[in-house]
Design an enzyme around this catalytic site. Sequence first.
Site, PDB file in Angstrom:
ATOM      1  N   CYS A   1       5.927   9.892 -11.529  1.00  0.00           N
ATOM      2  CA  CYS A   1       7.033  10.248 -12.425  1.00  0.00           C
ATOM      3  C   CYS A   1       8.320  10.614 -11.680  1.00  0.00           C
ATOM      4  O   CYS A   1       8.275  11.265 -10.643  1.00  0.00           O
ATOM      5  CB  CYS A   1       6.644  11.441 -13.284  1.00  0.00           C
ATOM      6  SG  CYS A   1       5.129  11.182 -14.197  1.00  0.00           S
TER       7      CYS A   1
ATOM      8  N   ARG B   1       9.414   4.721  -7.669  1.00  0.00           N
ATOM      9  CA  ARG B   1       8.280   5.645  -7.637  1.00  0.00           C
ATOM     10  C   ARG B   1       7.102   5.140  -8.468  1.00  0.00           C
ATOM     11  O   ARG B   1       6.002   5.650  -8.348  1.00  0.00           O
ATOM     12  CB  ARG B   1       8.719   7.025  -8.152  1.00  0.00           C
ATOM     13  CG  ARG B   1       9.779   7.663  -7.292  1.00  0.00           C
ATOM     14  CD  ARG B   1      10.339   8.902  -7.926  1.00  0.00           C
ATOM     15  NE  ARG B   1       9.398   9.991  -7.978  1.00  0.00           N
ATOM     16  CZ  ARG B   1       9.125  10.813  -6.993  1.00  0.00           C
ATOM     17  NH1 ARG B   1       9.733  10.644  -5.833  1.00  0.00           N
ATOM     18  NH2 ARG B   1       8.268  11.793  -7.130  1.00  0.00           N
TER      19      ARG B   1
ATOM     20  N   TRP C   1       4.681   7.912 -15.140  1.00  0.00           N
ATOM     21  CA  TRP C   1       3.518   7.182 -14.621  1.00  0.00           C
ATOM     22  C   TRP C   1       2.317   7.861 -15.265  1.00  0.00           C
ATOM     23  O   TRP C   1       2.016   9.019 -14.967  1.00  0.00           O
ATOM     24  CB  TRP C   1       3.470   7.315 -13.096  1.00  0.00           C
ATOM     25  CG  TRP C   1       2.436   6.465 -12.442  1.00  0.00           C
ATOM     26  CD1 TRP C   1       2.556   5.154 -12.080  1.00  0.00           C
ATOM     27  CD2 TRP C   1       1.123   6.866 -12.035  1.00  0.00           C
ATOM     28  NE1 TRP C   1       1.396   4.720 -11.490  1.00  0.00           N
ATOM     29  CE2 TRP C   1       0.502   5.749 -11.449  1.00  0.00           C
ATOM     30  CE3 TRP C   1       0.399   8.061 -12.124  1.00  0.00           C
ATOM     31  CZ2 TRP C   1      -0.797   5.790 -10.949  1.00  0.00           C
ATOM     32  CZ3 TRP C   1      -0.893   8.104 -11.621  1.00  0.00           C
ATOM     33  CH2 TRP C   1      -1.472   6.976 -11.044  1.00  0.00           C
TER      34      TRP C   1
ATOM     35  N   ASN D   1       6.836  16.201 -13.950  1.00  0.00           N
ATOM     36  CA  ASN D   1       6.099  15.398 -12.979  1.00  0.00           C
ATOM     37  C   ASN D   1       4.949  16.272 -12.510  1.00  0.00           C
ATOM     38  O   ASN D   1       5.165  17.431 -12.150  1.00  0.00           O
ATOM     39  CB  ASN D   1       7.045  15.040 -11.818  1.00  0.00           C
ATOM     40  CG  ASN D   1       6.331  14.381 -10.651  1.00  0.00           C
ATOM     41  OD1 ASN D   1       5.249  13.840 -10.807  1.00  0.00           O
ATOM     42  ND2 ASN D   1       6.956  14.432  -9.489  1.00  0.00           N
ATOM     43  N   GLY D   2       3.718  15.749 -12.531  1.00  0.00           N
ATOM     44  CA  GLY D   2       2.574  16.541 -12.074  1.00  0.00           C
ATOM     45  C   GLY D   2       1.515  16.652 -13.149  1.00  0.00           C
ATOM     46  O   GLY D   2       1.480  15.844 -14.083  1.00  0.00           O
TER      47      GLY D   2
ATOM     48  N   GLU E   1      -5.292  -2.358   6.734  1.00  0.00           N
ATOM     49  CA  GLU E   1      -3.918  -2.216   6.239  1.00  0.00           C
ATOM     50  C   GLU E   1      -3.440  -3.536   5.605  1.00  0.00           C
ATOM     51  O   GLU E   1      -2.788  -3.533   4.570  1.00  0.00           O
ATOM     52  CB  GLU E   1      -3.002  -1.764   7.389  1.00  0.00           C
ATOM     53  CG  GLU E   1      -1.526  -1.683   7.087  1.00  0.00           C
ATOM     54  CD  GLU E   1      -1.141  -0.750   5.919  1.00  0.00           C
ATOM     55  OE1 GLU E   1      -1.997  -0.020   5.416  1.00  0.00           O
ATOM     56  OE2 GLU E   1       0.026  -0.815   5.494  1.00  0.00           O
TER      57      GLU E   1
ATOM     58  N   LYS F   1      -2.240  -4.136   1.717  1.00  0.00           N
ATOM     59  CA  LYS F   1      -0.942  -4.759   1.382  1.00  0.00           C
ATOM     60  C   LYS F   1      -1.144  -5.878   0.362  1.00  0.00           C
ATOM     61  O   LYS F   1      -0.433  -5.987  -0.617  1.00  0.00           O
ATOM     62  CB  LYS F   1      -0.280  -5.362   2.638  1.00  0.00           C
ATOM     63  CG  LYS F   1       0.290  -4.392   3.625  1.00  0.00           C
ATOM     64  CD  LYS F   1       1.673  -3.918   3.302  1.00  0.00           C
ATOM     65  CE  LYS F   1       1.847  -2.530   2.841  1.00  0.00           C
ATOM     66  NZ  LYS F   1       1.012  -1.436   2.965  1.00  0.00           N
TER      67      LYS F   1
ATOM     68  N   GLU G   1      -2.214  -4.487  -3.045  1.00  0.00           N
ATOM     69  CA  GLU G   1      -1.142  -3.722  -3.693  1.00  0.00           C
ATOM     70  C   GLU G   1      -0.132  -4.629  -4.379  1.00  0.00           C
ATOM     71  O   GLU G   1       0.215  -4.396  -5.524  1.00  0.00           O
ATOM     72  CB  GLU G   1      -0.367  -2.899  -2.648  1.00  0.00           C
ATOM     73  CG  GLU G   1      -1.007  -1.597  -2.249  1.00  0.00           C
ATOM     74  CD  GLU G   1      -0.151  -0.854  -1.218  1.00  0.00           C
ATOM     75  OE1 GLU G   1       0.116   0.330  -1.429  1.00  0.00           O
ATOM     76  OE2 GLU G   1       0.237  -1.447  -0.194  1.00  0.00           O
TER      77      GLU G   1
ATOM     78  N   HIS H   1     -23.761  -8.441   7.729  1.00  0.00           N
ATOM     79  CA  HIS H   1     -24.747  -7.518   7.155  1.00  0.00           C
ATOM     80  C   HIS H   1     -24.596  -7.445   5.642  1.00  0.00           C
ATOM     81  O   HIS H   1     -24.813  -6.393   5.042  1.00  0.00           O
ATOM     82  CB  HIS H   1     -24.594  -6.127   7.794  1.00  0.00           C
ATOM     83  CG  HIS H   1     -24.937  -6.135   9.249  1.00  0.00           C
ATOM     84  ND1 HIS H   1     -26.223  -6.270   9.714  1.00  0.00           N
ATOM     85  CD2 HIS H   1     -24.152  -6.069  10.352  1.00  0.00           C
ATOM     86  CE1 HIS H   1     -26.220  -6.270  11.037  1.00  0.00           C
ATOM     87  NE2 HIS H   1     -24.961  -6.159  11.449  1.00  0.00           N
TER      88      HIS H   1
ATOM     89  N   LYS I   1       4.773   5.270  -5.620  1.00  0.00           N
ATOM     90  CA  LYS I   1       5.158   5.439  -4.221  1.00  0.00           C
ATOM     91  C   LYS I   1       4.755   6.813  -3.709  1.00  0.00           C
ATOM     92  O   LYS I   1       4.277   6.960  -2.598  1.00  0.00           O
ATOM     93  CB  LYS I   1       6.685   5.276  -4.115  1.00  0.00           C
ATOM     94  CG  LYS I   1       7.250   5.463  -2.728  1.00  0.00           C
ATOM     95  CD  LYS I   1       6.978   4.250  -1.888  1.00  0.00           C
ATOM     96  CE  LYS I   1       7.482   4.371  -0.473  1.00  0.00           C
ATOM     97  NZ  LYS I   1       6.752   3.453   0.415  1.00  0.00           N
TER      98      LYS I   1
HETATM   99  C1  G6P Z   1       0.591   5.745  -2.209  1.00  0.00           C
HETATM  100  C2  G6P Z   1       1.440   4.606  -1.693  1.00  0.00           C
HETATM  101  C3  G6P Z   1       0.911   4.136  -0.339  1.00  0.00           C
HETATM  102  C4  G6P Z   1       0.883   5.301   0.630  1.00  0.00           C
HETATM  103  C5  G6P Z   1       0.054   6.466   0.073  1.00  0.00           C
HETATM  104  C6  G6P Z   1       0.235   7.712   0.900  1.00  0.00           C
HETATM  105  O1  G6P Z   1      -0.678   5.288  -2.552  1.00  0.00           O
HETATM  106  O2  G6P Z   1       1.434   3.535  -2.616  1.00  0.00           O
HETATM  107  O3  G6P Z   1       1.757   3.120   0.179  1.00  0.00           O
HETATM  108  O4  G6P Z   1       0.376   4.881   1.843  1.00  0.00           O
HETATM  109  O5  G6P Z   1       0.493   6.802  -1.247  1.00  0.00           O
HETATM  110  O6  G6P Z   1       1.562   8.148   0.789  1.00  0.00           O
HETATM  111  P1  G6P Z   1       2.296   9.088   1.819  1.00  0.00           P
HETATM  112  O7  G6P Z   1       3.656   9.294   1.228  1.00  0.00           O
HETATM  113  O8  G6P Z   1       1.499  10.361   1.874  1.00  0.00           O
HETATM  114  O9  G6P Z   1       2.332   8.389   3.120  1.00  0.00           O
END
Ligand code: G6P
Length: 608
Positions: free
Chosen positions: A2, A27, A75, A101-102, A481, A485, A488, A504, A603
């Site tokens: 949010c 966000r 959100w 937010n929260g 990673e 990506k 996501e 396995h 985000k």
């Molecule tokens: C969310 C984002 C990720 C990020 C993670 C941790 O899931 O979409 O891209 O790696 O949070 O966020 P931070 O701000 O703690 O690195």
Amino acid sequence: MCGIVGYIGKAQAVPVLVSGLEKLEYRGYDSAGISIFENGKIETIKTKGRLADLEEKIAGEGEKLSHIGIGHTRWATHGVPSHINSHPHNSQNGKISVVHNGIIENYLELKAFLKEKGYTFQSETDTEVVAQLFEYYYNGDMLQTARRLLETIRGAYALGILCSEHPDRLIAVRKDCPLLIGLGDGENYIASDIPALLEYTREYYLLEESEIAMLEKDAVHIYGMDGSEIHKDIFHVTWDIDAAEKGGYDYFMMKEIMEQPEALKKTILPRLAENGIDLGDISLTEEEIKNCGRIHIVACGSAWHAGIVGKYVIEEVSRIPVEVDIASEFRYRNPILQKGDLCIIISQSGETADTLAALREAKKQGVKVLSIVNVVGSSIARESDDVLYTWAGPEIAVATTKGYSTQLSVLYLIALHFAKIRETMDESRFAAYLAELKTLPERTAEILKLDAKMADIAKKYANSKDVFIIGRGLDYAAAMESSLKLKEISYIHSEAYAAGELKHGTISLVEDGTLVVAIATQERLFEKLVSNVKEVKARGAKVLAIALEGCGAMEEVADEMITLPKAGDLFTGSYNILPMQLFAYYIAVERGCDVDKPRNLAKSVTVE
Ligand code: G6P
């Protein structure tokens, strides 16, 4: 997650609120809304969907004149994305409007209490409870009412509150969720993040927990829970508004991928001293580093992957055992932290709820916390014993790229600094690593020239249903990673596997045409990877290999070959990920996905 904005001042509130919300779109959100004060009462306009839908709705209502307002991008947590569940939420008599937010943890209990008092609820949200409770407590004094509210609600929150009896003031409070107070000339603002303020001001206050901000047109007063006024330092935004704009790129993600060399320069170079590493003014002493028994790295998402790279590198050069934990697991598993251990917290935003809770757990157990954070003044930065900032600048795309690569670079600095102090490496090896670290930004720029090639390959594989990504050691970290990506932003199912583990079980899923990406950038493990590639090829897989130049054996078996320039083995985690960032990006573009704002993701994850 949010986004909150708020405005009070000489200008018209609606355009300021909408432009602020646009800057917070990154966000992640599923609905949006605003409340303003017009003709003696609060008017709320909100809708499910994107900001464009909200703007259309606002335009449909004719000109709105107000000098105060709050706005929100939601959100969904409590209740599906819908018009009714969108913020702002208003109290029963319509006099109080709230954006939040929260999560309010005791909202059910409070809802039951308010129902008994005759309140009825429209939405499924925890936020509506805040608005109703504020109305229930309201005694004509917003400040006193806010204090009572804070004494009653539990959880994590940033709140903006409007009361129609006081159209000349706005209340803002926060706990475990970010909220800034922007300071203008004859106008003041609230916002979840700096980009929403930058068009109007570069000066702001950071609100601490249990502080209540009262904004008026010409003044901002901040009070403690005991009612006393608190005088705060003004912070200045150091980066430019251009940094938060796309600058000619189609998406922020591509801009941020291409900014990596610059971000690395800013993060690494000032910390390279004549004959070593200068971590600046950290409180961690040489004695503590020498005697450090164990390092616990804790983070979420990509930052957790950075932690895995950190484990390999720190253990390799400084010989300290490292455990890497997902923050949401760490905080609930009763971790064993011992005297002399060190906790390294990694977070781009510095606001991730689980990561912040993990930090507090480590501190509670008496362990020093060193954090790697991108956002200056964020909660994690403020609560850590020491902070090493990544100087990546604002990262807007949900999928992190420059945030991640700068986190790796800080982990290298820590590893080498610790190795030097602990004397676990000879001088010539240390000097060689230092020299390579210096060239990391240029090498990054060189590898990013693969851009066009990765776009071509992505075209061929954009319709893949499943992708498996394999690697060993630092290449396995990159596989994780890379897989994240891809998931996501392109919504393709993908799994990362330690290459030796695939047989396995998971190899049963490989069939004719399945894409397997093999990352093989460590010379000593190269032959092992070639064997693993042969195994999947024998089952019909198409193989995209990312390997070092001169590794001819891989070229013979792979369908697509990406070669990276040879470098030492230690920093390979910074090179092997780059083609995969580009690959994920182009696959997402090819599939018509909203690269910067992927569905369901946020985000900055400020709820646990
Ligand atoms: C969310 C984002 C990720 C990020 C993670 C941790 O899931 O979409 O891209 O790696 O949070 O966020 P931070 O701000 O703690 O690195």
